[in-house]
Each structure stands twice: as structure tokens, then as C-alpha cells.
Design a protein around this motif. Sequence first.
Motif, mmCIF file in Angstrom:
data_model
loop_
_atom_site.group_PDB
_atom_site.id
_atom_site.type_symbol
_atom_site.label_atom_id
_atom_site.label_comp_id
_atom_site.label_asym_id
_atom_site.label_seq_id
_atom_site.Cartn_x
_atom_site.Cartn_y
_atom_site.Cartn_z
ATOM 1 N N TYR A 40 28.941 55.843 46.229
ATOM 2 C CA TYR A 40 29.113 56.121 47.663
ATOM 3 C C TYR A 40 29.286 57.612 47.872
ATOM 4 N N PHE A 69 27.347 51.036 53.675
ATOM 5 C CA PHE A 69 28.464 51.105 54.631
ATOM 6 C C PHE A 69 28.517 52.471 55.324
ATOM 7 N N ASN A 173 24.915 43.895 53.917
ATOM 8 C CA ASN A 173 25.691 43.634 52.708
ATOM 9 C C ASN A 173 26.365 42.285 52.822
ATOM 10 N N GLU A 174 26.050 41.412 51.894
ATOM 11 C CA GLU A 174 26.637 40.072 51.878
ATOM 12 C C GLU A 174 26.743 39.479 53.282
ATOM 13 N N TYR A 301 31.740 37.695 41.392
ATOM 14 C CA TYR A 301 33.087 38.073 40.941
ATOM 15 C C TYR A 301 33.730 36.810 40.399
ATOM 16 N N VAL A 347 39.893 43.501 39.788
ATOM 17 C CA VAL A 347 39.611 43.771 41.202
ATOM 18 C C VAL A 347 40.905 43.794 42.012
ATOM 19 N N TRP A 349 41.272 42.093 45.326
ATOM 20 C CA TRP A 349 41.365 41.194 46.481
ATOM 21 C C TRP A 349 41.634 39.744 46.117
ATOM 22 N N GLU A 389 40.022 49.322 48.762
ATOM 23 C CA GLU A 389 39.757 48.737 47.439
ATOM 24 C C GLU A 389 40.336 49.609 46.328
HETATM 25 C C1 GAL Z 1 31.898 42.477 47.425
HETATM 26 C C2 GAL Z 1 31.375 43.395 48.504
HETATM 27 C C3 GAL Z 1 31.546 44.861 48.101
HETATM 28 C C4 GAL Z 1 32.949 45.104 47.654
HETATM 29 C C5 GAL Z 1 33.282 44.161 46.525
HETATM 30 C C6 GAL Z 1 34.674 44.362 45.984
HETATM 31 O O1 GAL Z 1 32.015 41.157 47.851
HETATM 32 O O2 GAL Z 1 30.011 43.176 48.754
HETATM 33 O O3 GAL Z 1 31.221 45.673 49.203
HETATM 34 O O4 GAL Z 1 33.821 44.923 48.717
HETATM 35 O O5 GAL Z 1 33.177 42.828 46.989
HETATM 36 O O6 GAL Z 1 34.938 43.507 44.914
#
Ligand code: GAL
Length: 696
Positions: A40, A69, A173-174, A301, A347, A349, A389
Motif C-alpha cells: 500500500y 482502498f 475487494n471481497e 484466512y 492476524v 481480527w 490492522e
Molecule cells: C481480508 C481483506 C483485507 C484485509 C485482510 C486482513 O479479508 O480483504 O483487505 O483486511 O482481510 O486479514
Amino acid sequence: MVKKAVLLCLSFCFVQSFFGQGRNRFFSDSSLMLVGSYYYPEQWPKDNWARDLKKMGELGFDFTHFGEFAWAAMEPEEGRYDFSWLDEAVKIAEKNHLKVIMCTPTPTPPAWLTKKYPEVLMVNDEGRTIRHGARQHASWSSKKYREYVEKIVTILARRYGNNKAVWGWQIDNEPSHYGSPYDYNASAQANFREWLRKKYKTIDALNKSWATTFWSLTYNDFNQIRIPNAKELVQQPNPHAILDFKRFTADEVASFVLFQQKILRKYVSPQQWITTNLIPDFNPVDPNRMAALDIMTYTKYLVAGFEMGEGEQGFRMGSSTSIGYSNDRFRPINGLSGVMELQPGQVNWGKYNPQTMPGTVRMWIYHVFAGGNKFVCNYRFRQPLFAGEQYHYGILKTDGITVSSSGDEYIQVIKELHSLKKSYHPGTPVPPAYAARKTAILFSQESQWETDNQPQTNQWNFMNHIMKYYRALQSFGAPVDVIDEHADFSAYPVVIAPCFQLLDKALVAKWKNYVEQGGHLVLTCRTGQKDREAHLWEAKFAAPIYDLIGAKEISYDLLPEERTGHIKMGEQTFKWNNWADVIEAGDAEVVATYNDQFYKGKAAVVFKKIGKGTVTYIGPDTDDGELEREVLKKLYTNAGIGLLDLPKGVVVGWRDGFWIGLNYTSQQQNIPVPDNATIMLGSKTLAPADVVIWKE
Ligand code: GAL
């Protein structure tokens, strides 16, 4: 049960491209699989770019990924564009021999846009407008939004569409709206009505299909219709309206993606491919509706506290079916697939965010490889120091210089792939024993939507149901294509259609024809209960499949979570709990029976020969998948199809002349590598998260 069936004719042999990578003008076979990493530029000081991209090139990455983004950086104010930074980043990438995947920035409309036109924002089922502040807050249905999308995509396409450094394009994106996939704003309401008008032509036709006489729901005009929304009703919405709304939403997101593809195609070079990166199995997004993209890609993931995997350390590796199933789901859609995002290690999240077991990232990359993918892209090159993130691993650690543990794993694979490429021989035929067990899973998107909405038991889970079959096939070492009902079944010795609830007589006839020609068809619970409008048949329950499976009547039973029912198959006993189709057999052979409840002795699994082939109907959905696996094992064995017998979590696959063995379990495993094989890397005995590659 089955007598030896003659092993299968020419139509089941696969000599050329096993993965059917038909429209492969974009990727050279000898590159096998290219490896990239996200970067990025807009998130890092300009004086870092040269250092970072140089490092990416030096580490051996083939490509990078920019811009998804960055709308606010591309167009800081309405009509004032700034691409100088992106031009420069592309140049630096090129200088470092990195191809660039350029993205359209449409998941992140800038603040000036949403402030000026709040109608572009989506509205959730509570009626709350989703605001600027994260991403994916714009409505796929908004005309105003599409106007702005068209402008920015056109400008980007014109600017980079003939830039030799740009390899391909990612749209958005997704696209999924993540946890709140459904949009209820005014544009979505209007588009839904328009969609219904096109589908039904007259309001009477809609009333009939939605059976609106029930509870006096009858409409006089399409304009009276609102999107069905449980949050604004006292009781459950009309299921036919729900099914149509899911179909509509899947069409809407596909149309948003394909609308961008059309703009790009107008301006970009025919050498540049176009895709979008989809989250697998994320309803209501339906990848098959986007089959017109040049290549299908997904994001993955596995270690985020949700998948426990196999054994004590499985939570550090994820489930062996996760990448496997996604490979087999995406590749057959149009014959070309890639993985746009692969987890780089820890990760930020997840439910909790454990470390990955050392070696896991490398094992995942080889799982992607085994699935025939053309590329894999790591998410992301640098660990962010700021924003949403922060705790997410990258190839580089927080200092922006030191390579992380997963970075080391990437570097190792990149080197190994170079040596594999040297021993790649184009056109290596598929090993016949492997081809002979090729299996199709016939996926019914509509049955998933419909059974999700009317599950009948808190224990019903459509994807888990499919995964029991997929897991069994993985343990057999069987190559799998997940296909839809329009595909040519004759390419598969075995076709499994799990829970194909919505169907018509034409599909049953297609199945019958497949079987008559020598195919082995496996149908499972809930199949054939409804027509395409999701109405039950005015006949016996699930009547259209009775003749095919040899049944006189089917009913079903469901147990409380804490109870267990038992099924007898020969000397073996199996447990069930979730779902049981109870079958009154007609001219079918009874393979397994229920061993308790008031219907003890009734059939649970039946089998019938038709023409040169066979039909098996498996009535229960068990928790452990053992019955399902055992029935399939008997079927393949009796049909003369040779199988492996791999422990849960061990994967064996084949691609382009290479056999690949992976160990997702928590123990050491012995992989069935033949004595005369040449081992290219690893060894027959694999530690957890290790890989072996061999040639025969
Ligand atoms: C994905 C998303 C990315 C980033 C990533 C983080 O689902 O497309 O932009 O957020 O998760 O693990």
C-alpha cells in the motif's frame, strides 16, 4: 452392495489439461504458480517505497498488488485526480521486476462523495444507514454510486490499461458487505421491485409463485412490495420472497462486479486479466454468477480462532478442507483460479489470534499449488504500525526491514518453486488411478439459501453437510470439482449431489441419463423435496426422485441435540443426530437401516442399479461423517475405483506432474509415497505442517 462395475469408458479419461484451464492466454504453464505480496504505497512515507519494493523483488516475489482502498488518494476532492504517487509506485515495482495487480478502489468511497450523496450508502435491516468510517459501506444498487464508480474506473483503466507493468486487475475487494450482506436502502428496494417485475411480468404471477393467499399477503402492484425483512415483521417473512431476495442480491453484487469489468475491458489491453477476490462461501455472493471474469480468485484466512483443525495443535494450522474445498469450488467455475489473499501468519481480527505452527504458511502455499492455482498472493508485505490492522503479520516485521517467520516461509517456497519449475514437463498425463477417482460435488446454491432459511432443526448446516462428503473424498485422495447442474457430468466417474432440495424433472432426467451411461450418482438427504419455486410437490413428499432411487416413500426425522440415533450397516453401527430421511424402499437394495426409534428397520441408505451405472441415496446427516464416508468407500471399492485411506487432516493431491502430500494433523504422518518415486522435497514421513513433493 454394488457388484463390480466396469471401469469407465473414454469419457471419463483425462489426458490433457486435468484442471481444464481452457482460456489460459494470460498465464504460462511453465510458470506453474507465481507468488506475490500486497503493498500500500499510500500508507507509507514516499521514501520507503523504493526500499520496500526493492526488498520485495530481492526476496523473489513475482508481483505486487496496489490500490484497492486508495480512492481518497486517487481523487482527494471531487474531480481532482492525483495519480502521480501511483505512477511512481508502478515504476518502482517495474524496476524491481514486479508485475502489478491494479485494483479499482470502489470498496472505499471518499468522505466527500458520501457526504454529498448520502443516498449511495447502504442501509441495514434495522434501517440504520451505514456511514463513512470503515469500508464497503456503499450500495451496489445505487445509480449515483455507480456513476462515480464508472468515472474512477474509466480514468484508472485509461491510465494503466496499456501499462506493460500492469499484469491484471482486481475489481473492488471481497465484495460482500462482510457481516451485513443485505442492503435495504431505497435503491435496493426499487431495484428489487424491478427485478421482480422482469421475472414475473405480472403481479398475478408473483402472487401465485409467492403463494400470497397465505395470510392475505396478496399484492395489487409491484410498487407495494418491500424487501422481506424479519426486523420489520411480527413473524417470519414469506420464504418465497426471501429466496427471491437472495437471488436478487446475488445478481446485484455480480452486476456491480461485471459492470466494472465491462468498463475495464473497454480500455485495458487484452493481455491484462480481470478478476475480483471473493470470500469463499460468503452468502449471498455467488461466484458462479461472475464466471465471465477472466480468472476466479478467492481470499483465505484459516487461523483466527474459528477452525480447530486436527488434534491438539490443529488450531494453529486450520482445517485441511478449507483451502482444498475453496480450490475445488473456484477452479471449475471457468477453468482458471488464483488465491488473491493468503494469511501471512498471526492476524488481528479473529476470535483469538494464535501464532501459526511453524511451517504452516508454507504448507498452505503448497495446498494452493496443489489446487491448480495460477498464483498466490500474500496479504500483506509490511505489518501496519497504525489503524485497523495493527497486529496483522506481514512479510516484514514492524521495523519494516526484518523478515518475519512467515516471510521466511515464503522465501523458502519461492526458492523451491524455482527448482520445481526446472523439472516441469508440459503435458504430463494425469496418473490413471488418480483420474479414475475424480469426483464431482454438485453444488446447489438455491438449496443452500432455501434450507438456511427453513432449516427445520437447529442442527442443520448446509456447508457442514457438504464438508462431510468433501472430507471423505479428501481421505480417499480423490480429485474433486465442485460443479453446478449445467456442467457435463460425463467427465466424472462419481457425482455426489448433497442436499439438492430444489429441482425439476429435467434435472432428474439428466441424472438418470448420467447413471444409465455408467455414472455413479450419490444423492443425500433433503434432495428433491421442492420444485424450483420452492413449493412442495403436489404428490408424495420428494416424489420426483422415487423412481431414480428406488423408493416408495420418504419422511424425515430430527433429534434433540443431546440424543443419538443408531444406524446399522452390515456389522457396523453408526450414530446420527442431525437429520434422518427415513426411506420406504421400493426396488432399491437396502444398504443401511435405522436401529432404534419407532421406525427401527426402515432404510437409511439405499442403492439401485440403472443401465450401466448406480444410484445411492444416503438419508442421514451424521455429526462425525463416518456413515457417509463408509458408504462412499463401499461404493468406490465395488465400482473398482482404487482409493487411498488417509487419516483426517492428511492431504494428497496431484498437479502438473507433481504429487503433493501435506500434514495438517498434530502428529507425524507417513505419506503413501511409492518406493520408486523421486522425492523432490521433504520426506515420506511428515511432521505436523510439513510438505512432501514427489514425481512418479
Ligand atoms: C481480508 C481483506 C483485507 C484485509 C485482510 C486482513 O479479508 O480483504 O483487505 O483486511 O482481510 O486479514
